[in-house]
Design a protein around this motif. Structure first.
Motif, short mmCIF file in Angstrom:
data_model
loop_
_atom_site.label_atom_id
_atom_site.label_comp_id
_atom_site.label_asym_id
_atom_site.label_seq_id
_atom_site.Cartn_x
_atom_site.Cartn_y
_atom_site.Cartn_z
N CYS A 129 44.65 46.88 55.49
CA CYS A 129 45.22 48.09 56.07
C CYS A 129 44.21 48.95 56.82
CB CYS A 129 45.90 48.91 54.96
SG CYS A 129 44.79 49.37 53.62
N HIS A 156 50.97 48.36 53.72
CA HIS A 156 50.07 48.21 52.59
C HIS A 156 50.64 47.16 51.64
CE1 HIS A 156 47.51 51.65 53.51
NE2 HIS A 156 48.60 52.33 53.81
N GLU A 164 47.30 43.92 51.36
CA GLU A 164 47.55 43.70 52.80
C GLU A 164 46.44 44.47 53.52
OE1 GLU A 164 50.05 42.09 54.40
OE2 GLU A 164 51.17 41.53 52.59
N HIS A 214 40.25 49.38 53.13
CA HIS A 214 41.20 48.54 52.38
C HIS A 214 40.67 48.10 51.02
CE1 HIS A 214 43.84 45.25 51.36
NE2 HIS A 214 42.84 44.40 51.43
N SER A 224 55.29 53.88 52.68
CA SER A 224 53.99 54.06 53.32
C SER A 224 54.07 55.20 54.32
CB SER A 224 53.59 52.77 54.04
OG SER A 224 52.50 53.02 54.88
N CYS A 256 45.87 47.05 46.76
CA CYS A 256 46.48 46.81 48.07
C CYS A 256 46.06 45.42 48.50
CB CYS A 256 45.98 47.85 49.07
SG CYS A 256 46.57 47.56 50.74
#
Lengths: 52, 154
Positions: free
Chosen positions: B140, B101, B138, B144, B96, B136
């Motif tokens: 972020c 992520h 998570e 996102h 990253s 993705c």
């Protein structure tokens, strides 16, 4: 005298309890059902992991 | 100590089950090489674009139907779509450039966290043709939900 009687019956009860086993058939069945569920879930998750 | 016969049965049953579960996990970890998708390889997250191999991200053929996909996850993209032939084994190497992520390909076992400062690797063999999505998973940032990538298997 009464005291002696109660002590005697307590002893007799203790003896009696030690000789007869509690009935645990239902407990055994419940434990095995929970165990079976855990095993089937585990196999399912692991098979999914291996197949993808 | 006195123990009921049934009690012995379920203790032995539970003990054997535990041993079997742990053995299967142990064998798959140590003999078959299954491990969590992160290793101890680190990278300076501020110099991702100057550090090899992330200075030249993309798909590289490294063997017979075997590829290395070097990717940089950053808000809010994974890079160019990848195209691989059916049956290809792809070694994903992802880091990253900003925040944490997620890197997940639905329908496969590919699912890892992309942590800044670490190089996260996972390998997958695409046995079926089709279009795969990288998402993705998570949170972020504000974009996102739009962060996704694409893998074309044909």
């Amino acid at each position: 005298m009464a005291k002696l009687d109660s002590a005697k019956s307590f002893e007799a009860e203790k003896e009696h309890a030690g000789k007869t086993e509690p009935k645990l058939n239902g407990t055994l069945l419940s434990v095995m059902l929970v165990g079976g569920f855990i095993i089937l879930s585990w196999i399912g998750v692991y098979a999914l992991y291996l197949s993808r | 100590m006195h123990m009921h016969k049934y009690e012995k049965i379920w203790l032995i049953f539970g003990g054997i089950t535990l041993i079997v579960f742990l053995s299967v996990i142990g064998v798959s970890a140590f003999a078959m090489g299954h491990h969590p998708p992160s290793d101890m390889t680190t990278i300076d997250p501020e110099k991702v674009k100057e550090t090899a191999p992330f200075d030249d991200p993309g798909l590289k053929k490294i063997g017979d139907n075997e590829y290395e996909a070097v990717m940089v996850a950053q808000a809010f993209m994974f890079g160019e779509p990848l195209e691989v032939p059916k049956g290809a084994t792809v070694h994903f190497k992802v880091t990253s450039a900003d925040v944490v992520h997620g890197f997940s390909i639905p329908g496969t076992n590919v699912n890892m966290m992309i942590t800044p400062g670490h190089i996260n690797t996972i390998t997958h063999t695409f046995d079926e043709a089709g279009e795969f999505l990288i998402i993705c998973n998570e949170y972020c940032g504000v974009g996102h939900q739009a962060m996704s990538g694409r893998i074309e298997v044909n």
